[in-house]
Design a protein around this motif. Structure first.
Motif, PDB file in Angstrom:
ATOM      1  N   ILE A 130      50.931 -10.986 -29.447  1.00  0.00           N
ATOM      2  CA  ILE A 130      49.952 -10.157 -30.158  1.00  0.00           C
ATOM      3  C   ILE A 130      49.574  -8.962 -29.291  1.00  0.00           C
ATOM      4  CG2 ILE A 130      47.680 -10.073 -31.255  1.00  0.00           C
ATOM      5  CD1 ILE A 130      47.886 -13.119 -31.631  1.00  0.00           C
ATOM      6  N   ILE A 131      49.626  -7.781 -29.887  1.00  0.00           N
ATOM      7  CA  ILE A 131      49.230  -6.549 -29.207  1.00  0.00           C
ATOM      8  C   ILE A 131      47.919  -6.071 -29.820  1.00  0.00           C
ATOM      9  CG2 ILE A 131      49.857  -4.163 -28.673  1.00  0.00           C
ATOM     10  CD1 ILE A 131      52.798  -4.979 -29.278  1.00  0.00           C
ATOM     11  N   VAL A 132      46.950  -5.768 -28.973  1.00  0.00           N
ATOM     12  CA  VAL A 132      45.690  -5.188 -29.445  1.00  0.00           C
ATOM     13  C   VAL A 132      45.533  -3.827 -28.788  1.00  0.00           C
ATOM     14  CG1 VAL A 132      43.178  -5.362 -29.477  1.00  0.00           C
ATOM     15  CG2 VAL A 132      44.564  -7.411 -29.842  1.00  0.00           C
ATOM     16  N   CYS A 133      45.413  -2.792 -29.603  1.00  0.00           N
ATOM     17  CA  CYS A 133      45.116  -1.471 -29.067  1.00  0.00           C
ATOM     18  C   CYS A 133      43.618  -1.259 -29.155  1.00  0.00           C
ATOM     19  CB  CYS A 133      45.850  -0.363 -29.826  1.00  0.00           C
ATOM     20  SG  CYS A 133      45.523   1.276 -29.122  1.00  0.00           S
ATOM     21  N   ASN A 134      42.961  -1.331 -28.014  1.00  0.00           N
ATOM     22  CA  ASN A 134      41.523  -1.126 -27.937  1.00  0.00           C
ATOM     23  C   ASN A 134      41.278   0.376 -27.860  1.00  0.00           C
ATOM     24  OD1 ASN A 134      38.748  -1.461 -27.486  1.00  0.00           O
ATOM     25  ND2 ASN A 134      39.061  -1.574 -25.262  1.00  0.00           N
TER      26      ASN A 134
END
Length: 302
Positions: free
Chosen positions: A38-42
């Motif tokens: 899972i990639i989260v772009c904050n």
């Protein structure tokens, strides 16, 4: 673009997130039941979104400030290429998308029937949950998008999408705002990627959008028009130019005819004629110049 061999593919889920500390933990726990990647772009959050995502095992991309939805999607797609994702699913962080719909969205890619899959809110019963003002705005923008693509889709603004591995490098966007959804579709259509839609259900819990609907809609429309004008300058400027030129010539001929018969100058008619003719010529010249420039740039890159 769709290959003929079926194989097991790893699914990577990418989430653009801005100040989503209330939703991100529960969402990630649900998504981890589907995939561990899972990639989260904050995107410049001022809360604990990035820290929570990192503690739960997500790959976190931190933007130093809030660059916008398009910039977050660009970072996610780039990271997907970097980690060699087989299928990259983009998924909203606000709780509107259902985790169980991920299987439906990735299925056409798993079956080698598509390169890009869009989760559409306007297929089957999904549209029942969409507020009226959203329906009007989305359908308007989708109609504009369809003018520049070879496919006729129903939901060009859906952020719930799946991308096959072969598509990622060719659709990296430059738009920082919400117009990124249109930009990607235009690029994908130009590359002849297979685009299909599948029905999804969206859960609107009040209005969770952080954007003013009027300014948001206007920015997307302007962005969409920008991409259409670049991809199809002859159509975008040339057709209106011919219409204005035709109107202008009609009024000029009318003014000349009246003058020849009665020696009377219809000032208003003549002004409309000359103004419309001038606008028409300017639009046609713009179409020709932009068409030539775009083709020169394309040839220099090839």
């Amino acid at each position: 673009m769709v290959n003929g061999k079926e194989r097991k593919m790893d699914i990577v889920i990418g989430i653009p997130a801005y100040n989503e500390e209330k939703n991100i933990a529960s969402l990630l726990l649900k998504l981890k039941q589907i995939t561990g990647k899972i990639i989260v772009c904050n995107d410049g959050s001022s809360d604990s979104t990035g820290e929570i995502a990192k503690n739960l095992g997500a790959v976190v991309i931190n933007h130093e400030k809030n660059f916008g939805y398009g910039a977050a999607i660009r970072s996610i797609l780039s990271k997907g290429i970097e980690i060699d994702a087989d299928i990259l699913v983009t998924f909203d962080a606000d709780g509107q998308h259902r985790v169980e719909d991920i299987k439906t969205v990735v299925e056409p890619i798993l079956q080698n029937k598509a390169d890009i899959v869009i989760g559409s809110r306007f297929l089957d019963d999904g549209k029942k949950n969409v507020p009226t003002y959203r329906k009007v705005g989305i359908k308007t923008i989708t109609s504009l998008t369809n003018l520049s693509t070879d496919t006729k889709i129903t939901d060009s603004q859906s952020g719930f999408r799946a991308y096959g591995k072969s598509t990622l490098k060719d659709i990296i966007p430059f738009e920082h705002g919400m117009g990124v959804s249109t930009e990607i579709l235009i690029k994908a259509s130009k590359k002849k990627f297979g685009i299909v839609e599948v029905p999804i259900i969206v859960l609107y819990k009040g209005d969770t959008s952080t954007h003013n609907p009027v300014s948001h809609g206007l920015s997307v429309v302007l962005s969409t028009m920008k991409f259409i004008s670049i991809e199809h300058p002859l159509k975008f400027y040339g057709i209106p130019g011919l219409v204005f030129l035709g109107i202008g010539l009609f009024f000029i001929i009318w003014a000349i005819q009246v003058f020849s018969e009665s020696r009377t100058i219809l000032t208003n008619v003549a002004l409309i004629g000359f103004a419309s003719t001038l606008i028409g010529i300017m639009l046609i010249m713009t179409a020709i110049i932009l068409f030539s420039l775009v083709n020169v740039v394309r040839e220099s890159r090839s």
